[in-house]
Write a protein that holds these residues in place. Structure first.
Motif, short mmCIF file in Angstrom:
data_model
loop_
_atom_site.label_atom_id
_atom_site.label_comp_id
_atom_site.label_asym_id
_atom_site.label_seq_id
_atom_site.Cartn_x
_atom_site.Cartn_y
_atom_site.Cartn_z
N PRO A 118 0.81 -1.22 0.00
CA PRO A 118 0.00 0.00 0.00
C PRO A 118 0.85 1.28 0.00
O PRO A 118 0.51 2.25 -0.68
CB PRO A 118 -0.82 -0.13 1.28
CG PRO A 118 -0.93 -1.60 1.51
CD PRO A 118 0.38 -2.17 1.04
N ASN A 121 2.34 1.70 -3.50
CA ASN A 121 1.31 1.99 -4.48
C ASN A 121 0.79 3.42 -4.35
O ASN A 121 0.53 4.09 -5.36
CB ASN A 121 0.15 1.00 -4.34
CG ASN A 121 0.56 -0.42 -4.71
OD1 ASN A 121 1.52 -0.63 -5.44
ND2 ASN A 121 -0.16 -1.40 -4.20
N ALA A 122 0.62 3.89 -3.10
CA ALA A 122 0.16 5.26 -2.91
C ALA A 122 1.18 6.27 -3.42
O ALA A 122 0.82 7.31 -3.97
CB ALA A 122 -0.14 5.50 -1.43
N GLY A 125 1.69 5.04 -7.64
CA GLY A 125 0.57 4.65 -8.49
C GLY A 125 0.50 3.17 -8.74
O GLY A 125 -0.45 2.69 -9.37
N LYS A 133 3.92 8.32 -10.82
CA LYS A 133 2.95 9.23 -10.20
C LYS A 133 3.67 10.52 -9.86
O LYS A 133 4.69 10.51 -9.16
CB LYS A 133 2.35 8.59 -8.95
CG LYS A 133 1.23 9.41 -8.31
CD LYS A 133 0.57 8.61 -7.18
CE LYS A 133 -0.56 9.37 -6.52
NZ LYS A 133 -1.21 8.56 -5.45
N TRP A 135 3.88 14.28 -8.20
CA TRP A 135 3.38 15.07 -7.07
C TRP A 135 3.84 16.52 -7.19
O TRP A 135 4.86 16.82 -7.81
CB TRP A 135 3.89 14.51 -5.76
CG TRP A 135 3.45 13.11 -5.45
CD1 TRP A 135 4.01 11.95 -5.91
CD2 TRP A 135 2.36 12.73 -4.60
NE1 TRP A 135 3.33 10.87 -5.40
CE2 TRP A 135 2.32 11.30 -4.59
CE3 TRP A 135 1.43 13.42 -3.84
CZ2 TRP A 135 1.39 10.59 -3.86
CZ3 TRP A 135 0.49 12.72 -3.10
CH2 TRP A 135 0.47 11.31 -3.11
N GLU A 263 -1.84 9.16 1.45
CA GLU A 263 -3.08 8.64 0.91
C GLU A 263 -3.03 8.83 -0.60
O GLU A 263 -2.06 9.37 -1.14
CB GLU A 263 -4.28 9.38 1.51
CG GLU A 263 -4.44 9.16 3.00
CD GLU A 263 -5.61 9.94 3.59
OE1 GLU A 263 -6.14 10.82 2.86
OE2 GLU A 263 -5.97 9.68 4.75
N GLU A 264 -4.05 8.41 -1.28
CA GLU A 264 -4.06 8.51 -2.74
C GLU A 264 -3.81 9.94 -3.21
O GLU A 264 -3.08 10.16 -4.17
CB GLU A 264 -5.39 8.02 -3.29
CG GLU A 264 -5.47 8.08 -4.81
CD GLU A 264 -6.82 7.64 -5.36
OE1 GLU A 264 -7.01 7.68 -6.59
OE2 GLU A 264 -7.69 7.26 -4.54
N ASN A 265 -4.37 10.91 -2.51
CA ASN A 265 -4.28 12.30 -2.96
C ASN A 265 -3.59 13.22 -1.96
O ASN A 265 -3.79 14.44 -1.99
CB ASN A 265 -5.68 12.84 -3.28
CG ASN A 265 -6.29 12.15 -4.47
OD1 ASN A 265 -5.63 11.91 -5.48
ND2 ASN A 265 -7.56 11.79 -4.36
#
Length: 493
Positions: A118, A121-122, A125, A133, A135, A263-265
């Protein structure tokens, strides 16, 4: 004479031992590379999780596992999810010196199960995000950048200073982008020409200049082939490290960041200032393509003036309140009622039992009494010399002595159709729940200001079905919007 000879004979072993100790300390040899040799083998869990064992025992044994992680002791374990060659180094110490010995470890195949975490992945992506991913600093959100003490006092958030929305426009902080790839643990830093850095780091960046928003900016292009790594120390925040030449958001001399929240965002990071280890900087990031939106200011709701009156606070004459032992009963955040900065939804009543048993007693005639019931949750500003639960008597003779048990005065400004009720306590060291918080400020050290008044807004009051709760809030940083919130219940014990 025989007696003296007898004593001399008894002393000979001690003299000899002393001679041996002296000889050892003068002529001891440092360890050799051969003595720092080690072996390794895969664990039963995975061929990519290896156990390393030193051939010999030394007083100090430090490992660099070649994957961004480190360890100490004779035996350590390293995890290598991705195929490749890693250089593992063991450094051993004895009284005469130290030596390092390295071996190359070849991981034949990538283990996808070790990558499917997790946390990874966070950040990246996951395996399906072939482009990684990306940021960016969450520029429109108050508190996206800030400063607090190290070690943290009230919690891990920018307690001392929190930037307002877009406050650092023009520094380079908001135009930089940071892309994390799961494949190969690659990291890409796009500076768009220049970066933002701590003033103490200016000599490390040729051409550094004053951007007009504090600290320094500098022209900088990040190198290619940067990497990221994460270690997860037991009982501590995960630590994210960027390889040499890369960093995130604001350079304060370090490339290692504690992940306070992911977290995801949202990615919330903490780093220790390398020019001043008493400082901790905070960065809040969001994905590049995420639109956080702007929450409209809520319209003030009319307040029933009968909702909270003096009878609610003092009962039939004297009423005792205490913190509710539950999540969100004690916290700090960017708005009243929020504990987003700390403790972020966690119930800390067990960890700080000495805080949750404190009594706040309101009586007729405006008499207010604070009774800590023999113990307090002390922090550095109180001057007790240590933090955590301890006897209230430890305050005696310190700059924070006035924050101990005592009697003060209070007033209640009852609610109107448009204004909430307000509770004001007055006296040297008078407070409710948190001694360091006063209106638009926090104490960094004692003693408290003499005869100070501190006012708390009543933001909620519920009294129905046998359940009574009083929620109060205080703004300690008007410019940045930092609010402490406390939920009190009657003490019926």
């Amino acid at each position: 004479m025989k007696r003296y000879l007898k004593y001399l004979w008894l002393m000979l072993p001690i003299i000899a031992l002393a001679a041996c100790v002296e000889e050892y300390s003068l002529e001891g040899n440092p360890p050799t590379e051969a003595e720092a040799n080690f072996s390794f083998q895969p664990t039963a869990t995975s061929n990519n999780i290896l156990q390393f064992t030193a051939d010999n025992e030394f007083f100090i044994m430090n490992w660099d596992l070649g994957n961004g992680a480190s360890g100490t002791g004779k035996t350590v374990t390293g995890t290598y999810p991705v195929a490749g060659t890693y250089t593992v180094t063991l450094t051993v110490f004895n009284n005469a010196g130290n030596v390092s010995f390295s071996k190359e470890v070849v991981i034949a195949e990538t283990d996808p199960l070790l990558l499917d975490k997790p946390l990874f992945n966070a950040l990246t992506g996951g395996a399906s995000a072939t482009e990684g991913k990306t940021w960016k600093i969450d520029a429109t959100r108050p508190g996206h950048f800030g400063l607090g003490p190290n070690p943290s006092a009230a919690g891990d958030f920018p307690e001392w200073y929190a930037a307002q929305a877009n406050e650092k426009e023009g520094s380079g902080m908001y135009t930089d982008r940071y892309t994390f790839f799961l494949d190969g643990f690659n990291f890409k830093m796009e500076t768009n020409g220049f970066v933002y850095l701590n003033g103490a780091q200016g000599s490390n960046f040729p051409g550094a200049f004053d951007p007009g928003v504090g600290d320094l900016s500098a022209p900088y292009e990040a190198p290619d082939n940067l990497k990221w790594s994460i270690v997860e120390p037991e009982g501590a925040y995960p630590e994210l490290t960027i390889s040499q030449g890369g960093f995130i958001g604001y350079f304060a001399g370090t490339r290692t960041y504690q992940i306070i929240k992911i977290e995801e965002n949202e990615l919330f990071l903490r780093m220790v200032d390398q020019a001043n280890n008493d400082f901790a900087w905070y960065l809040r990031l969001i994905p590049e393509d995420f639109d956080p939106g702007v929450e409209p200011e809520p319209e003030p709701e009319p307040i029933d003036p009968k909702e909270f009156r003096i009878e609610s606070l003092i009962g039939d004459g004297t009423k005792t309140w205490k913190l509710k032992p539950a999540a969100r009963a004690f916290g700090v955040g960017p708005r009243p009622g929020s504990d987003e900065f700390f403790p972020n939804g966690n119930d800390i009543s067990g960890d700080r039992a000495c805080l949750f048993n404190d009594l706040y007693i309101f009586g007729e005639g405006g008499v207010y009494t604070y009774d800590p019931q023999g113990d307090i949750f002390a922090e550095n500003y109180m001057g007790t010399g240590s933090e955590g639960c301890q006897p209230a008597s430890n305050l005696v003779g310190t700059p924070g002595e006035a924050w101990g048990p005592g009697t003060h005065t209070f007033t209640l400004t009852e609610a109107t159709e448009t204004e909430t009720a307000k509770i004001t306590v007055t006296g040297t060291g008078a407070f409710i729940v948190l001694a360091k918080a006063f209106n638009d400020g926090e104490y960094g050290a004692g003693p408290p200001v003499a005869n100070r008044s501190v006012t708390y807004d009543v933001i909620d009051y519920v009294n129905e079905g046998g359940q009574e709760e009083l929620t109060i809030s205080i703004n300690v940083n008007v410019a940045a919007g930092v609010f402490w919130t406390f939920v009190l219940i009657p003490d019926n014990d």
